[in-house]
Write a protein that holds these residues in place. Structure first.
Motif, PDB file in Angstrom:
ATOM      1  N   ASN A 173       0.819  -1.286   0.066  1.00 42.80           N
ATOM      2  CA  ASN A 173      -0.036  -0.136   0.094  1.00 42.80           C
ATOM      3  C   ASN A 173       0.867   1.055  -0.086  1.00 42.80           C
ATOM      4  O   ASN A 173       1.137   1.818   1.046  1.00 42.80           O
ATOM      5  CB  ASN A 173      -0.902   0.017   1.159  1.00 42.80           C
ATOM      6  CG  ASN A 173      -1.802   1.107   1.041  1.00 42.80           C
ATOM      7  OD1 ASN A 173      -2.069   1.792   0.140  1.00 42.80           O
ATOM      8  ND2 ASN A 173      -2.443   1.396   2.424  1.00 42.80           N
ATOM      9  N   ILE A 174       1.249   1.604  -1.119  1.00 34.49           N
ATOM     10  CA  ILE A 174       2.374   2.846  -1.318  1.00 34.49           C
ATOM     11  C   ILE A 174       2.189   3.604  -2.600  1.00 34.49           C
ATOM     12  O   ILE A 174       1.692   2.819  -3.446  1.00 34.49           O
ATOM     13  CB  ILE A 174       3.742   2.097  -1.535  1.00 34.49           C
ATOM     14  CG1 ILE A 174       4.889   3.178  -1.461  1.00 34.49           C
ATOM     15  CG2 ILE A 174       3.829   1.216  -2.458  1.00 34.49           C
ATOM     16  CD1 ILE A 174       6.145   2.295  -1.241  1.00 34.49           C
ATOM     17  N   THR A 175       2.364   4.668  -2.762  1.00 31.93           N
ATOM     18  CA  THR A 175       2.324   5.465  -3.907  1.00 31.93           C
ATOM     19  C   THR A 175       3.426   6.719  -3.704  1.00 31.93           C
ATOM     20  O   THR A 175       3.870   6.896  -2.753  1.00 31.93           O
ATOM     21  CB  THR A 175       0.583   6.298  -4.011  1.00 31.93           C
ATOM     22  OG1 THR A 175       0.555   6.588  -5.190  1.00 31.93           O
ATOM     23  CG2 THR A 175       0.282   6.949  -2.948  1.00 31.93           C
ATOM     24  N   ASN A 176       3.285   7.410  -4.862  1.00 33.75           N
ATOM     25  CA  ASN A 176       4.273   8.589  -4.746  1.00 33.75           C
ATOM     26  C   ASN A 176       3.553   9.910  -4.133  1.00 33.75           C
ATOM     27  O   ASN A 176       2.227   9.949  -4.215  1.00 33.75           O
ATOM     28  CB  ASN A 176       4.616   8.852  -6.354  1.00 33.75           C
ATOM     29  CG  ASN A 176       5.474   9.955  -6.510  1.00 33.75           C
ATOM     30  OD1 ASN A 176       5.095  11.298  -6.709  1.00 33.75           O
ATOM     31  ND2 ASN A 176       6.843   9.911  -6.031  1.00 33.75           N
ATOM     32  N   LYS A 177       4.188  10.863  -3.741  1.00 30.75           N
ATOM     33  CA  LYS A 177       3.544  11.976  -2.988  1.00 30.75           C
ATOM     34  C   LYS A 177       2.985  12.715  -4.155  1.00 30.75           C
ATOM     35  O   LYS A 177       1.826  13.402  -3.582  1.00 30.75           O
ATOM     36  CB  LYS A 177       4.804  13.018  -2.578  1.00 30.75           C
ATOM     37  CG  LYS A 177       5.605  13.638  -3.548  1.00 30.75           C
ATOM     38  CD  LYS A 177       6.792  14.448  -3.328  1.00 30.75           C
ATOM     39  CE  LYS A 177       7.642  15.021  -4.539  1.00 30.75           C
ATOM     40  NZ  LYS A 177       8.713  15.859  -3.773  1.00 30.75           N
ATOM     41  N   THR A 178       3.034  12.826  -5.281  1.00 30.00           N
ATOM     42  CA  THR A 178       2.098  13.394  -6.167  1.00 30.00           C
ATOM     43  C   THR A 178       0.718  12.859  -6.217  1.00 30.00           C
ATOM     44  O   THR A 178      -0.216  13.484  -6.624  1.00 30.00           O
ATOM     45  CB  THR A 178       2.682  13.243  -7.584  1.00 30.00           C
ATOM     46  OG1 THR A 178       3.020  12.046  -8.260  1.00 30.00           O
ATOM     47  CG2 THR A 178       3.950  14.151  -7.921  1.00 30.00           C
ATOM     48  N   ASP A 179       0.613  11.665  -5.935  1.00 26.85           N
ATOM     49  CA  ASP A 179      -0.799  10.953  -5.788  1.00 26.85           C
ATOM     50  C   ASP A 179      -1.375  10.994  -4.179  1.00 26.85           C
ATOM     51  O   ASP A 179      -2.252  11.703  -4.137  1.00 26.85           O
ATOM     52  CB  ASP A 179      -0.613   9.535  -6.171  1.00 26.85           C
ATOM     53  CG  ASP A 179      -2.130   8.934  -5.948  1.00 26.85           C
ATOM     54  OD1 ASP A 179      -3.218   9.388  -6.057  1.00 26.85           O
ATOM     55  OD2 ASP A 179      -1.926   7.617  -5.444  1.00 26.85           O
ATOM     56  N   GLY A 180      -0.413  10.679  -3.374  1.00 28.54           N
ATOM     57  CA  GLY A 180      -0.757  10.518  -1.855  1.00 28.54           C
ATOM     58  C   GLY A 180      -1.125  11.728  -1.372  1.00 28.54           C
ATOM     59  O   GLY A 180      -2.043  11.969  -0.543  1.00 28.54           O
TER      60      GLY A 180
END
Length: 600
Positions: A173-180
């Protein structure tokens, strides 16, 4: 079965299983948009698309009044259908962009909610008193934070669309800052959650990096579609991007961290922010007969709130149809404009893939040559490590080396033998790009480096800004401290069994940006000098831990076997050899050349 194909564009048919060196040529790009999921197979060596295709994003299962939800099962189906296509074409890696502001919740009983789309505007903004500038978004009724504000969600797991796709493919459950950060839960500068209300939130990565594999495909951190489209538009620092997608928005990249009233300051891949005006009349409304002059009036008002630019790029699916209207209106404001490429999202993913090649560096061991950074920069070396663990450099030499590196734009990482404040403070104020702590055994070792190298709220670095690290021209202090924390990279060198055992806790330290493996001392500590297999097992463990937490890892070695093994485990940084190796190898080649010539 693959999803239904609405459009197919065949650029070039290339046989499968082609390799260039050790690099498989085929990459997979996929953009999960609001109307369509667009995807492509790309030959990274020939630099040509093999094919590009698209299928509809799933229709809503709930669509009334302010509600807009899509069933989780239909999301799952389209994700695996699209990635089956990537596997069929034997792609080696996948880059993903996603629509932002939507989310799913997994309950404590394991059940999944529907996907609550960004089109869902059921949030109540009354009584929400939060500084959303520092969170990279704004107060609005479609913000996940607002919809979940002060609700008790104990043991519930929150997913952005991006992090859920990552979870389906990799279990992370991980994503980049531009999405998160579009969820409203995170501080843009620290990437730490500000409020959780009992939710288990995704890990937010500052880097775009491999987070796991699905059917042999390396999956990179999902990214926000707005930022990817901006990258693909080529607007850069000089122009506005007017993006006419399902919804419309205007934005520009601003390096200074100022709040512009009525605008969002979204995080970007660099340290800048995308100053954005959202909620404009979009492609879906224009398609259904909305007056295009309404969008023009909205843009005129928006431009008055944004930083000033003299150029604009018009992009998105609805851009061609409305370009002439916008061109005329913008000309009256003294703004020239051009039409972007047909698919700025796909172009952004392609450009991002070109920046994600393994970063190559080298070591400066003991030769005090202040122009060394210039030579490395001209040779396309990405970084170098100044060895202050074994090397006998004095502060004057270090200040010249680091200043030259800063001026020519190459990263200078200083390897230090301990975590003393005096040493770290001096080198940081000289302008060092980061620190590498040798023999890191546990979290507390590296936590002290973070404390002395990064400003609050991450650390407690002393403040003295009229120094080389600001090129003697310090900007506004609060603005500079945030930028400096982003730019200052802290790495732990893992070269003991203890360090390998504690790798998860070391990587978890707030402010640690990654780790480097030191295989020589590690093999000594493993009592296996001459046997690479135990070292490889440790490398695999470190690589897996880095993937799990979403931080990059590197290795310091000139051993071809270890470089190849690390590359197979998606290493991000390789420091190979040193200036001494280069000098010795050069001298040997010289003598061989002369002796060989004499013999002939």
């Amino acid at each position: 079965m693959f999803c239904e194909i609405k459009a197919i564009y065949i650029y070039k048919i290339i046989p499968y299983n082609l390799f260039w060196g050790d690099c498989i040529m085929k990459m997979f790009f996929v953009d999960f948009g609001s109307t369509f999921v667009k995807f492509a197979v790309y030959d990274s060596v020939a630099r040509e698309y093999i094919c590009t295709e698209k299928c509809p994003f799933p229709d809503p299962c709930v669509c009334n009044d302010k509600h807009f939800e899509v069933s989780e099962s239909s999301i799952r189906e389209v994700v695996f259908s699209v990635f089956d296509f990537a596997a069929f074409h034997e792609c080696s890696c996948a880059y993903i962009s996603v629509q932002m502001h939507g989310y799913l919740i997994r309950g404590s009983d394991g059940s999944m909610s529907n996907y609550i789309s960004w089109r869902d505007s059921t949030g109540n903004t009354k009584g929400v008193n939060v500084d959303f500038f520092n969170r990279g978004t704004s107060l609005k009724s479609n913000l996940p934070f607002v919809k979940l504000y002060r609700k008790e969600n104990k043991d519930n797991v929150f997913f952005t669309l991006g992090s859920y796709i990552a979870y389906l493919l990799t279990g992370q459950n991980i994503t980049n800052k531009t999405d998160g950060c579009a969820s409203g839960f995170y501080n843009v500068s620290t990437l730490a959650p500000e409020d959780t209300y009992g939710l288990k939130l995704p890990i937010i990565s500052n880097e775009v990096m491999v987070i796991g594999r699905w059917n042999g495909i390396s999956v990179y951190t999902p990214m926000g579609d707005h930022q990817i489209s901006y990258l693909g538009s080529g607007a850069g620092d000089e122009a506005y991007l007017i993006n006419i997608g399902t919804a419309a928005q205007i934005s520009c990249l601003e390096q200074k961290k100022y709040a512009y009233e009525g605008c969002e300051a979204r995080p970007y891949f660099t340290n800048g922010r995308l100053i954005t005006k959202t909620g404009l009349t979009g492609g879906s409304k224009l398609y259904h007969g909305e007056d295009p002059q309404k969008l023009c009036r909205e843009l005129v008002r928006a431009i008055k709130q944004l930083p000033q630019r003299n150029h604009a790029v018009i992009g998105g699916g609805g851009s061609a149809a409305i370009f002439s209207y916008l061109q005329e209106v913008l000309a009256e404001l003294g703004i020239s404009c051009r039409l972007s490429c047909s698919n700025i999202g796909m172009e952004g993913l392609r450009l991002m893939s070109e920046t994600k090649k393994t970063k190559i560096g080298t070591m400066l061991s003991e030769i005090a040559f202040s122009n060394f950074p210039i030579i490395l920069k001209n040779a396309d070396i990405d970084f170098f490590i100044i060895d202050c663990e074994h090397g006998a450099f004095d502060y004057h030499v270090l200040s010249e080396l680091i200043a030259k590196a800063k001026l020519v734009g190459i990263k200078a990482i200083v390897r230090i033998g301990d975590n003393r404040r005096e040493l770290i403070t001096k080198l940081a104020d000289m302008g060092a790009s980061g620190f590498l702590l040798s023999m890191t055994g546990g979290a507390e070792d590296i936590r002290m480096v973070v404390k002395y190298a990064k400003y609050s709220p991450v650390g407690k670095r002393g403040i003295s800004t009229t120094r080389a690290h600001t090129l003697y021209n310090p900007p506004k202090l609060s603005e500079y401290m945030q930028n400096a924390n982003c730019e200052m990279k802290i790495y732990a060198q893992i070269e003991t069994v203890e360090g390998v055992s504690n790798i998860a806790s070391i990587l978890a330290v707030n402010g640690v940006d990654g780790v480097f493996v030191g295989p020589n001392d590690l093999s000594d500590d493993l009592n296996c000098i001459g046997d690479l297999e135990p070292v490889k097992a440790c490398i695999a463990k470190i690589a897996n831990a880095a993937e799990h937490i979403g931080k990059p890892w590197g290795i310091i070695t000139g051993n071809p076997q270890l470089i190849a093994y690390s590359t197979a485990h998606s290493v991000h940084m390789v420091s190979c050899g040193s200036e001494l190796n280069m000098l010795i190898d050069g001298c040997r080649r010289l003598t061989q050349k002369v002796n060989g010539g004499a013999e002939n």
